[in-house]
Design a protein around this motif. Structure first.
Motif, PDB file in Angstrom:
ATOM      1  N   ASP A  15      46.848  45.633  39.317  1.00  0.00           N
ATOM      2  CA  ASP A  15      47.478  44.827  38.268  1.00  0.00           C
ATOM      3  C   ASP A  15      47.243  43.338  38.516  1.00  0.00           C
ATOM      4  OD1 ASP A  15      48.574  47.051  36.888  1.00  0.00           O
ATOM      5  OD2 ASP A  15      50.221  47.116  38.320  1.00  0.00           O
ATOM      6  N   LEU A  16      47.328  42.934  39.782  1.00  0.00           N
ATOM      7  CA  LEU A  16      47.077  41.529  40.119  1.00  0.00           C
ATOM      8  C   LEU A  16      45.630  41.152  39.822  1.00  0.00           C
ATOM      9  CD1 LEU A  16      49.109  41.273  43.433  1.00  0.00           C
ATOM     10  CD2 LEU A  16      49.680  40.226  41.239  1.00  0.00           C
ATOM     11  N   VAL A  17      44.710  42.056  40.126  1.00  0.00           N
ATOM     12  CA  VAL A  17      43.290  41.793  39.833  1.00  0.00           C
ATOM     13  C   VAL A  17      43.088  41.688  38.320  1.00  0.00           C
ATOM     14  CG1 VAL A  17      40.944  42.723  39.986  1.00  0.00           C
ATOM     15  CG2 VAL A  17      42.449  42.772  41.985  1.00  0.00           C
ATOM     16  N   ALA A  18      43.788  42.508  37.549  1.00  0.00           N
ATOM     17  CA  ALA A  18      43.704  42.420  36.083  1.00  0.00           C
ATOM     18  C   ALA A  18      44.187  41.051  35.609  1.00  0.00           C
ATOM     19  CB  ALA A  18      44.514  43.540  35.428  1.00  0.00           C
ATOM     20  N   ARG A  19      45.236  40.527  36.242  1.00  0.00           N
ATOM     21  CA  ARG A  19      45.730  39.196  35.887  1.00  0.00           C
ATOM     22  C   ARG A  19      44.736  38.105  36.297  1.00  0.00           C
ATOM     23  NH1 ARG A  19      52.143  38.415  35.794  1.00  0.00           N
ATOM     24  NH2 ARG A  19      52.604  40.254  34.550  1.00  0.00           N
ATOM     25  N   ILE A  20      44.079  38.303  37.427  1.00  0.00           N
ATOM     26  CA  ILE A  20      43.043  37.344  37.845  1.00  0.00           C
ATOM     27  C   ILE A  20      41.910  37.357  36.820  1.00  0.00           C
ATOM     28  CG2 ILE A  20      41.264  36.888  39.586  1.00  0.00           C
ATOM     29  CD1 ILE A  20      43.369  37.872  41.679  1.00  0.00           C
ATOM     30  N   LYS A  21      41.557  38.537  36.332  1.00  0.00           N
ATOM     31  CA  LYS A  21      40.511  38.657  35.317  1.00  0.00           C
ATOM     32  C   LYS A  21      40.905  37.887  34.053  1.00  0.00           C
ATOM     33  CE  LYS A  21      37.673  42.091  33.004  1.00  0.00           C
ATOM     34  NZ  LYS A  21      37.332  43.511  32.911  1.00  0.00           N
ATOM     35  N   THR A  22      42.145  38.040  33.633  1.00  0.00           N
ATOM     36  CA  THR A  22      42.639  37.310  32.459  1.00  0.00           C
ATOM     37  C   THR A  22      42.617  35.808  32.713  1.00  0.00           C
ATOM     38  OG1 THR A  22      44.025  39.176  31.817  1.00  0.00           O
ATOM     39  CG2 THR A  22      44.614  37.020  30.920  1.00  0.00           C
ATOM     40  N   ARG A  23      43.011  35.402  33.915  1.00  0.00           N
ATOM     41  CA  ARG A  23      43.002  33.978  34.276  1.00  0.00           C
ATOM     42  C   ARG A  23      41.585  33.420  34.222  1.00  0.00           C
ATOM     43  NH1 ARG A  23      45.839  30.035  36.583  1.00  0.00           N
ATOM     44  NH2 ARG A  23      44.863  28.677  38.105  1.00  0.00           N
ATOM     45  N   LEU A  24      40.631  34.191  34.702  1.00  0.00           N
ATOM     46  CA  LEU A  24      39.238  33.733  34.723  1.00  0.00           C
ATOM     47  C   LEU A  24      38.716  33.470  33.312  1.00  0.00           C
ATOM     48  CD1 LEU A  24      36.951  33.098  36.717  1.00  0.00           C
ATOM     49  CD2 LEU A  24      36.137  35.429  36.378  1.00  0.00           C
ATOM     50  N   GLU A  25      39.224  34.224  32.347  1.00  0.00           N
ATOM     51  CA  GLU A  25      38.807  34.037  30.953  1.00  0.00           C
ATOM     52  C   GLU A  25      39.254  32.680  30.400  1.00  0.00           C
ATOM     53  OE1 GLU A  25      40.447  37.506  29.080  1.00  0.00           O
ATOM     54  OE2 GLU A  25      38.941  38.825  29.990  1.00  0.00           O
ATOM     55  N   LYS A  82      48.678  39.812  48.206  1.00  0.00           N
ATOM     56  CA  LYS A  82      49.749  39.441  47.264  1.00  0.00           C
ATOM     57  C   LYS A  82      50.298  38.059  47.592  1.00  0.00           C
ATOM     58  CE  LYS A  82      51.379  44.008  45.897  1.00  0.00           C
ATOM     59  NZ  LYS A  82      52.533  44.923  45.876  1.00  0.00           N
ATOM     60  N   GLN A  83      50.505  37.779  48.877  1.00  0.00           N
ATOM     61  CA  GLN A  83      51.005  36.465  49.284  1.00  0.00           C
ATOM     62  C   GLN A  83      50.050  35.367  48.806  1.00  0.00           C
ATOM     63  OE1 GLN A  83      53.974  35.755  51.219  1.00  0.00           O
ATOM     64  NE2 GLN A  83      54.368  37.832  50.538  1.00  0.00           N
ATOM     65  N   ILE A 116      41.858  32.422  41.766  1.00  0.00           N
ATOM     66  CA  ILE A 116      42.568  33.620  42.185  1.00  0.00           C
ATOM     67  C   ILE A 116      44.085  33.454  42.244  1.00  0.00           C
ATOM     68  CG2 ILE A 116      40.608  34.589  43.434  1.00  0.00           C
ATOM     69  CD1 ILE A 116      41.979  33.685  46.048  1.00  0.00           C
ATOM     70  N   LYS A 117      44.569  32.231  42.218  1.00  0.00           N
ATOM     71  CA  LYS A 117      46.006  32.004  42.292  1.00  0.00           C
ATOM     72  C   LYS A 117      46.624  32.188  40.913  1.00  0.00           C
ATOM     73  CE  LYS A 117      49.369  28.763  44.131  1.00  0.00           C
ATOM     74  NZ  LYS A 117      49.540  27.420  44.674  1.00  0.00           N
ATOM     75  N   LEU A 118      47.690  32.957  40.847  1.00  0.00           N
ATOM     76  CA  LEU A 118      48.285  33.331  39.559  1.00  0.00           C
ATOM     77  C   LEU A 118      49.433  32.444  39.134  1.00  0.00           C
ATOM     78  CD1 LEU A 118      48.189  37.189  39.951  1.00  0.00           C
ATOM     79  CD2 LEU A 118      46.668  35.732  38.612  1.00  0.00           C
TER      80      LEU A 118
END
Length: 119
Positions: A15-25, A82-83, A116-118
């Motif tokens: 899920d965190l990687v999915a959020r990183i993917k969205t952030r990259l967009e 996660k940290q 990578i930071k959310l």
């Protein structure tokens, strides 16, 4: 603690990687390509390894390892992943304390935080 941070506390690594993917967009692709490089993350939980790739040459994120050798490989536990992505601990501290193994282009890897930071 802000809403976005509390929302990410219980998410799994995928899920965190999915959020990183969205952030990259939402980042400037020219700036991402300027940093460039292919980064493999191996996240360990127990005896399982979850791998995902951040490819800034093509500005994409995907599960699994890249076809060619990555420029940099990170190997760390799910806890420290996660940290790092939740901004709870500085990536440089995690690396310098030996909680994350980094091979390859370490200097370029130190510039990944905005991707990578959310927060």
């Amino acid at each position: 603690m802000g809403a976005s941070q509390s929302d990410t506390l219980n998410l799994g690594k995928a899920d965190l990687v999915a959020r990183i993917k969205t952030r990259l967009e939402s980042v400037d692709p020219a700036k991402a390509k300027e940093l460039g490089g292919v980064y493999l993350f191996n996240i360990i939980k127990g005896t399982t390894v979850y791998s995902w790739t951040l490819d800034l040459n093509n500005v994409i994120v995907y599960e699994g390892a890249p076809e060619d050798d990555p420029d940099t490989t990170f190997t760390l536990t799910e806890h420290y992943f996660k940290q790092m992505v939740q901004g709870r601990e500085d990536p440089r501290v995690i690396i310098q304390a030996g909680r994350c193994s980094v091979t390859g282009d370490i200097m370029r890897a130190m510039k990944l935080e905005p991707y990578i930071k959310l927060q």
